[in-house]
Write an enzyme that holds these catalytic residues in place. Sequence first.
Site, PDB file in Angstrom:
ATOM      1  N   HIS A  47      -2.844   6.527   4.631  1.00  0.00           N
ATOM      2  CA  HIS A  47      -1.734   5.600   4.894  1.00  0.00           C
ATOM      3  C   HIS A  47      -0.388   6.112   4.375  1.00  0.00           C
ATOM      4  O   HIS A  47       0.474   5.340   3.944  1.00  0.00           O
ATOM      5  CB  HIS A  47      -2.032   4.213   4.280  1.00  0.00           C
ATOM      6  CG  HIS A  47      -1.334   3.093   5.006  1.00  0.00           C
ATOM      7  ND1 HIS A  47      -1.365   1.788   4.586  1.00  0.00           N
ATOM      8  CD2 HIS A  47      -0.566   3.100   6.127  1.00  0.00           C
ATOM      9  CE1 HIS A  47      -0.669   1.023   5.404  1.00  0.00           C
ATOM     10  NE2 HIS A  47      -0.168   1.811   6.353  1.00  0.00           N
TER      11      HIS A  47
ATOM     12  N   CYS B 297       0.789  -1.236   0.000  1.00  0.00           N
ATOM     13  CA  CYS B 297       0.000   0.000   0.000  1.00  0.00           C
ATOM     14  C   CYS B 297       0.823   1.289   0.000  1.00  0.00           C
ATOM     15  O   CYS B 297       0.728   2.099  -0.924  1.00  0.00           O
ATOM     16  CB  CYS B 297      -0.926   0.016   1.217  1.00  0.00           C
ATOM     17  SG  CYS B 297      -2.037  -1.400   1.339  1.00  0.00           S
TER      18      CYS B 297
END
Length: 623
Positions: free
Chosen positions: A181, A120
């Site tokens: 994130h 990610c």
Amino acid sequence: MRGPDQRSAIQEPGRASPGKKTFPRRTSRARWPAAPRAPPFSLSFRSWLAVTVGVLLGWKPSACSDLPGSRPNILLLMADDLGVGDVGCYGNTTIRTPNIDRLAKDGVMLTQHIAAASVCTPSRAAFLTGRYPVRSGMVSSNGYRVLQWTAASGGLPTNETTFAKILKDTGYATGLIGKWHLGLNCQSSNDHCHHPLNHGFDHFYGMPFSMMGDCVHWELSEKRVGLENKLNFCSQIMAIAALTFTTGKLIHLMAGSWALVIWSTVAAILLSVSSYFTGALIVHADCFLMRNHTITEQPMHFQRTTSLILKEISSFVKRNKQGPFLLFVSFLQVHTPLITTEKFAGRSLHGPYGDNTEEMDWMVGQILDTLDVEGLTNNTLVYFTSDHGGSLEAQLGNNQYGGWNGIYKGGKGMGGWEGGIRVPGIFRWPGVLPAGRVIHEPTSLMDVFPTVVQLGGGQVPQDRVIDGRDLLPLLRGTARHSDHEFLLHYCGKFLHAARWHQRDRGAVWKVHYVTPVFHPDGAGACYGKAVCPCSGHGVSRHDPPLLFDLSRDPSEAHALTPDTEPSFYQVMQRVGKAVEEHRRTLGPVPLQLDTLDNVWRPWLQPCCGPFPLCWCDQEGDGR
């Protein structure tokens, strides 16, 4: 649950999937009234005057100046951990994705769309900046492949330029809704140095961190179980030490005070208590919602998160419908723990993962409906993708909780194998991009950066290397080939593979320098681990490297040798030269995901009350 025998293997790019449903074309339900036509002489005079002034001022026409509806709204949709084989238009016939499929039918579909990383954090950094994550330091040299805590100090450096920052400067309203994130704070709990609002977004609503199994104390744990085991082990060591010191004192083998006994006993108790509360700490520390700089829900109430996200998207679009706007919708789906609303639970053929995927597709439909209702469909470029491939290791017993990557080898966390980096890539812009077009050229998520920057009237930065390429000529059909001759595939800071698009032969060569060691032997993933490692004993280094021709062997099933491929040494030499040229463009940067910047720091912890009483609910009825 599903297994490989239950899923439809993705078809080879460009081939029709048998039994695939077709869906009616989405049409706009509201249109702007036609503008009154100016008299011919007036239009001619104004055009002459504009050109004359432009020439005198040294104006040069933009590459996008011939586009109707210039400076479109831009809507970017990104799934989390979605396998390319789980989407209908990419060959799946058993998971229902009619809204994503409709986007492909009405737009352009890329069959060789590649993420810059297979996990990610680095993939998203590359997407936003148009640069390999190794250039920005959004990688690590150890096992920390992504940011581990909201309260870590690492994150997207402030000197990086995102497409949001450039488009904001050109007059776009910019928003990010969903997962971030990419870090939050640097030195205090509210400096917000890595916050989306510090990277060009006017508006943020969503999770600063990421959805994860630990948010609901799930069996598939990202860090809770490991931390509990370490704390329990240390507690046991201290308890044994306390018992040993006590025995020594009682039988007069140790002289002095009882301080060692007391402190070792206290330490054992504190470690044991910490282990007991670790799960609750993670839920409050990482699983919360923010609107801009304000925490609105800590911890999250997941059954209402989907409706809150959709409400926020609708509100942003309506608020900025006079345009232009850039909206990045970063779905929390389909990352574990696959939290799905009751409406979709149990509906799919593939258990919680299928349910979650079908709910996300429904959300895509709701967002497209909002564009229709507001009359924005024809002036909005819509893009859909995933940050990387599906997770094969997300498995419990015979139940698979991760995505399916079709015919492609490997998955999430594997630096070079196609299954971890090949993702959906769909663009729709009615009247500008040809409907139903399928492109088999190598493209990258990094290409979105220069594409949207130039569409929005911005300038691609000239003070740094930009690895993305403008996709518009390829999408419109005015260019035959992608501008990418080479693409590099990293795992952390380590180069694992590279591909060469040899256009004169129509070949796409893939060279693997390093590959993960699958476990158990003969498996197709690193079962028993969260993801495959990038270095150390968990990888194999190949000399000579492995060579595949993806144009003939997209599954990377048959490695070529000098005996089976006459061009073997020529390809190795050409790719090796490109790798060396690439490495000469790299400079030293701090690694944001290494241990020191990737541990929990209590003073960086966002908290909507006095720490550690982090609890608030501004979203619901307070129950």
